[in-house]
Design a protein around this motif. Structure first.
Motif, PDB file in Angstrom:
ATOM      1  N   ALA A 116      30.713  52.490  19.053  1.00 24.83           N
ATOM      2  CA  ALA A 116      29.588  52.486  18.406  1.00 24.83           C
ATOM      3  C   ALA A 116      29.212  51.249  17.881  1.00 24.83           C
ATOM      4  CB  ALA A 116      29.737  53.517  17.133  1.00 24.83           C
ATOM      5  N   VAL A 117      30.095  50.310  17.512  1.00 21.28           N
ATOM      6  CA  VAL A 117      29.831  48.940  17.073  1.00 21.28           C
ATOM      7  C   VAL A 117      28.956  48.159  17.989  1.00 21.28           C
ATOM      8  CG1 VAL A 117      30.801  46.865  16.286  1.00 21.28           C
ATOM      9  CG2 VAL A 117      31.542  48.873  15.254  1.00 21.28           C
ATOM     10  N   ARG A 118      29.721  48.309  19.332  1.00 25.03           N
ATOM     11  CA  ARG A 118      29.184  47.604  20.298  1.00 25.03           C
ATOM     12  C   ARG A 118      27.616  47.993  20.708  1.00 25.03           C
ATOM     13  NH1 ARG A 118      34.543  48.022  22.238  1.00 25.03           N
ATOM     14  NH2 ARG A 118      34.213  49.845  23.634  1.00 25.03           N
ATOM     15  N   VAL A 119      27.442  49.205  20.636  1.00 28.69           N
ATOM     16  CA  VAL A 119      25.999  50.109  20.931  1.00 28.69           C
ATOM     17  C   VAL A 119      25.256  49.281  19.895  1.00 28.69           C
ATOM     18  CG1 VAL A 119      24.742  52.042  20.929  1.00 28.69           C
ATOM     19  CG2 VAL A 119      26.860  51.885  22.159  1.00 28.69           C
ATOM     20  N   VAL A 120      25.598  49.336  18.722  1.00 31.98           N
ATOM     21  CA  VAL A 120      24.505  48.955  17.538  1.00 31.98           C
ATOM     22  C   VAL A 120      24.424  47.216  17.742  1.00 31.98           C
ATOM     23  CG1 VAL A 120      24.365  48.449  15.096  1.00 31.98           C
ATOM     24  CG2 VAL A 120      25.125  50.623  16.017  1.00 31.98           C
ATOM     25  N   LEU A 121      25.454  46.711  18.139  1.00 28.09           N
ATOM     26  CA  LEU A 121      25.180  45.187  17.898  1.00 28.09           C
ATOM     27  C   LEU A 121      24.390  44.512  19.258  1.00 28.09           C
ATOM     28  CD1 LEU A 121      28.709  43.749  16.985  1.00 28.09           C
ATOM     29  CD2 LEU A 121      26.471  43.771  15.455  1.00 28.09           C
ATOM     30  N   SER A 122      24.548  45.366  20.256  1.00 26.90           N
ATOM     31  CA  SER A 122      24.101  45.054  21.592  1.00 26.90           C
ATOM     32  C   SER A 122      22.413  44.508  21.423  1.00 26.90           C
ATOM     33  CB  SER A 122      24.206  45.826  22.926  1.00 26.90           C
ATOM     34  OG  SER A 122      23.489  46.904  22.310  1.00 26.90           O
ATOM     35  N   PRO A 123      21.581  45.240  20.853  1.00 25.48           N
ATOM     36  CA  PRO A 123      20.146  44.914  20.895  1.00 25.48           C
ATOM     37  C   PRO A 123      19.946  43.527  20.149  1.00 25.48           C
ATOM     38  CG  PRO A 123      20.350  47.116  20.096  1.00 25.48           C
ATOM     39  CD  PRO A 123      21.676  46.533  20.132  1.00 25.48           C
ATOM     40  N   ARG A 124      20.804  43.158  19.225  1.00 21.05           N
ATOM     41  CA  ARG A 124      20.495  41.875  18.438  1.00 21.05           C
ATOM     42  C   ARG A 124      21.576  40.778  18.911  1.00 21.05           C
ATOM     43  NH1 ARG A 124      18.823  37.993  17.285  1.00 21.05           N
ATOM     44  NH2 ARG A 124      18.225  36.957  15.152  1.00 21.05           N
ATOM     45  N   TYR A 125      22.556  41.047  19.528  1.00 19.83           N
ATOM     46  CA  TYR A 125      23.608  40.267  19.699  1.00 19.83           C
ATOM     47  C   TYR A 125      24.364  40.396  21.188  1.00 19.83           C
ATOM     48  CZ  TYR A 125      23.326  39.229  14.736  1.00 19.83           C
ATOM     49  OH  TYR A 125      23.061  39.001  13.328  1.00 19.83           O
ATOM     50  N   ARG A 126      24.188  39.216  21.762  1.00 20.69           N
ATOM     51  CA  ARG A 126      24.923  39.352  23.263  1.00 20.69           C
ATOM     52  C   ARG A 126      26.272  38.727  22.916  1.00 20.69           C
ATOM     53  NH1 ARG A 126      21.835  36.176  25.172  1.00 20.69           N
ATOM     54  NH2 ARG A 126      20.370  37.446  26.221  1.00 20.69           N
ATOM     55  N   LEU A 127      27.408  39.463  23.147  1.00 17.90           N
ATOM     56  CA  LEU A 127      28.708  39.415  22.916  1.00 17.90           C
ATOM     57  C   LEU A 127      29.521  38.634  24.274  1.00 17.90           C
ATOM     58  CD1 LEU A 127      30.276  42.092  20.750  1.00 17.90           C
ATOM     59  CD2 LEU A 127      29.145  39.964  20.074  1.00 17.90           C
ATOM     60  N   LYS A 128      29.894  37.305  24.138  1.00 16.83           N
ATOM     61  CA  LYS A 128      30.407  36.712  25.330  1.00 16.83           C
ATOM     62  C   LYS A 128      32.101  36.416  24.923  1.00 16.83           C
ATOM     63  CE  LYS A 128      29.905  33.018  28.704  1.00 16.83           C
ATOM     64  NZ  LYS A 128      28.621  31.876  29.139  1.00 16.83           N
ATOM     65  N   VAL A 129      33.139  36.914  25.764  1.00 20.20           N
ATOM     66  CA  VAL A 129      34.363  36.804  25.341  1.00 20.20           C
ATOM     67  C   VAL A 129      35.065  35.962  26.262  1.00 20.20           C
ATOM     68  CG1 VAL A 129      36.429  38.099  24.774  1.00 20.20           C
ATOM     69  CG2 VAL A 129      34.428  39.143  24.254  1.00 20.20           C
ATOM     70  N   ILE A 130      35.742  35.020  25.976  1.00 19.19           N
ATOM     71  CA  ILE A 130      36.777  34.075  26.786  1.00 19.19           C
ATOM     72  C   ILE A 130      37.980  33.993  26.219  1.00 19.19           C
ATOM     73  CG2 ILE A 130      34.504  32.706  27.384  1.00 19.19           C
ATOM     74  CD1 ILE A 130      35.404  30.478  25.715  1.00 19.19           C
ATOM     75  N   GLY A 131      38.834  33.988  27.163  1.00 16.24           N
ATOM     76  CA  GLY A 131      40.419  33.880  26.852  1.00 16.24           C
ATOM     77  C   GLY A 131      40.872  35.269  26.600  1.00 16.24           C
ATOM     78  N   ARG A 132      40.281  36.232  27.114  1.00 13.37           N
ATOM     79  CA  ARG A 132      40.880  37.447  26.492  1.00 13.37           C
ATOM     80  C   ARG A 132      42.369  37.775  27.103  1.00 13.37           C
ATOM     81  NH1 ARG A 132      37.024  42.517  25.420  1.00 13.37           N
ATOM     82  NH2 ARG A 132      35.981  41.677  27.139  1.00 13.37           N
ATOM     83  N   GLU A 133      42.531  37.010  27.952  1.00 14.53           N
ATOM     84  CA  GLU A 133      44.112  37.020  28.650  1.00 14.53           C
ATOM     85  C   GLU A 133      44.837  36.572  27.818  1.00 14.53           C
ATOM     86  OE1 GLU A 133      42.284  32.884  29.960  1.00 14.53           O
ATOM     87  OE2 GLU A 133      41.564  34.839  29.807  1.00 14.53           O
ATOM     88  N   HIS A 134      44.922  35.781  26.796  1.00 11.93           N
ATOM     89  CA  HIS A 134      45.691  35.421  25.800  1.00 11.93           C
ATOM     90  C   HIS A 134      46.205  36.370  24.776  1.00 11.93           C
ATOM     91  CE1 HIS A 134      45.362  31.170  27.352  1.00 11.93           C
ATOM     92  NE2 HIS A 134      44.128  31.009  26.902  1.00 11.93           N
ATOM     93  N   LEU A 135      45.482  37.439  24.815  1.00 10.67           N
ATOM     94  CA  LEU A 135      45.756  38.646  23.726  1.00 10.67           C
ATOM     95  C   LEU A 135      46.823  39.545  24.390  1.00 10.67           C
ATOM     96  CD1 LEU A 135      45.000  39.777  21.069  1.00 10.67           C
ATOM     97  CD2 LEU A 135      43.253  41.107  22.201  1.00 10.67           C
ATOM     98  N   PRO A 136      47.987  39.753  23.896  1.00 14.04           N
ATOM     99  CA  PRO A 136      48.885  40.595  24.597  1.00 14.04           C
ATOM    100  C   PRO A 136      48.460  42.177  24.288  1.00 14.04           C
ATOM    101  CG  PRO A 136      50.053  39.038  23.063  1.00 14.04           C
ATOM    102  CD  PRO A 136      48.454  38.826  22.962  1.00 14.04           C
ATOM    103  N   MET A 137      48.631  42.860  25.424  1.00 13.23           N
ATOM    104  CA  MET A 137      48.081  44.183  25.449  1.00 13.23           C
ATOM    105  C   MET A 137      49.088  45.102  24.665  1.00 13.23           C
ATOM    106  SD  MET A 137      45.072  43.745  26.722  1.00 13.23           S
ATOM    107  CE  MET A 137      44.710  45.606  26.398  1.00 13.23           C
ATOM    108  N   THR A 138      50.425  44.579  24.502  1.00 12.48           N
ATOM    109  CA  THR A 138      51.305  45.645  23.922  1.00 12.48           C
ATOM    110  C   THR A 138      52.133  44.649  22.821  1.00 12.48           C
ATOM    111  OG1 THR A 138      52.970  45.076  25.324  1.00 12.48           O
ATOM    112  CG2 THR A 138      51.779  47.113  25.947  1.00 12.48           C
TER     113      THR A 138
END
Length: 350
Positions: A42-64
């Motif tokens: 829901a947060v992504r849906v609400v933010l999307s009209p006003r904010y374009r979120l660009k994510v870099i370096g997500r591979e640095h975030l451990p998934m477990t």
């Protein structure tokens, strides 16, 4: 048209704008009340009209496993943006009075934000207890170690609580993250106020940059530099029209450091003091702090090893658009708060 009629139409327009601004928050509250697990979507849906979120370096975030995310703090949206981009269910420590605000407060708590008390020993104990509980469950915990929203757009000093958390939970990965291009939004303190200003542009590109996990032992100055390094990569990913390092808060009558090739590296702003909120913008004899898109460090004269705070050595800069760390050509020291002091006899002036 009579002035009273003009005033009436103006009031109606303001009420309309308020309804448009609040309706996404009301929508989020309804989603959170019915299905708390859907809040991130829901947060992504609400933010999307006003904010374009660009994510870099997500591979640095451990998934477990447990992860401690340490982030800069520029706006009221920061916790929601992290909730929108982190692919794992996470929690965030937030200053308790912020969560007392109508609409925003209940929404924030529903989206995983944990209130911590005001400053002092009680706050420290509560913060550590809440942090350990999250990490011991193997979850992601986000903290804003500046402990306040920036009042000048620059990264402030980090509190040592992150050193205590990292040393007591050595199995947790400590990942720096930089939220970029939020200064200037209505949720930041740009223009000297929150909210009460017109948004710039139709849609803002916000870059979220994750850096590699920080090597131990984790120190507040080292963590601060890691966040700034992630910020350099974020700055490079900005739209070209938004790559301005010289913020409106920078006071050119105060000291700054400019390089003939690398451009503006460090600068000073006015100090900010209001109630319990304090942010130092300049120190006597200093060039100021790193500006957006720049990370600074001091290294040994011979071996090039990064030095601890207040140690003198060669000043180096990591600058958006330039490859790797560059020698600035002067001897300096950087204190725990990130202020750069020349040690080569250079005169510091505005």
């Amino acid at each position: 048209m009579e002035w009273l009629e003009i005033l009436g139409w103006g009031l109606l327009a303001l009420l309309g704008l308020a309804a448009i601004a609040l309706s996404p928050l009301i929508f989020l509250l309804l989603v959170a009340a019915v299905r708390p697990e859907s809040i991130q979507r829901a947060v992504r849906v609400v933010l999307s009209p006003r904010y374009r979120l660009k994510v870099i370096g997500r591979e640095h975030l451990p998934m477990t496993g447990p992860v401690l995310l340490i982030s800069n703090h520029v706006s009221w949206l920061d916790g929601f943006i992290l909730a929108a981009v982190v692919p794992r269910r996470g929690r965030a420590l937030v200053y308790a009075p912020y969560l007392g605000i109508p609409v925003i407060g209940p929404l924030a708590q529903r989206s995983g934000m944990i209130p911590v008390p005001d400053r002092g020993p009680r706050a420290q104990r509560a913060m550590l207890k809440a942090a350990y509980e999250v990490l011991d469950r193997g979850e992601v915990l986000a903290i804003f170690p500046e402990a306040q929203i920036s009042r000048n757009g620059l990264l402030g000093p980090l509190y040592r609580g992150i050193e205590v958390m990292a040393s007591n939970r050595e199995h947790a990965a400590v990942v720096p993250v930089y939220l970029d291009n939020l200064w200037g939004s209505i949720f930041s303190y740009s223009g000297g106020r929150f909210f009460r200003k017109w948004p710039k542009g139709l849609r803002r590109t916000v870059v979220v940059s994750f850096g590699p996990p920080i090597e131990r032992p984790v120190t507040a100055p080292g963590a601060r530099r890691a966040i700034l390094e992630a910020g350099v990569r974020a700055f490079e990913a900005r739209p070209e029209t938004d790559r301005e390092r010289d913020l409106e808060t920078i006071d050119r009558s105060l000291p700054s450091l400019e390089h003939p090739t690398l451009g503006l590296l460090a600068a000073s702003t006015a100090d900010f003091h209001q109630g319990i909120i304090h942010q130092i913008g300049h120190k006597e004899g200093s060039f100021g702090q790193s500006v957006p898109g720049v990370a600074l460090r001091v290294v040994g004269e011979e071996d090039g090893t990064p030095l601890p705070p207040d140690a003198e050595g060669r000043l180096q800069a990591l600058v958006a658009g330039h490859p790797g760390w560059q020698d600035v050509g002067r001897v300096a020291r950087i204190d725990r708060d990130g202020f750069v002091f020349p040690s080569d006899g250079a005169e510091v002036s505005g």
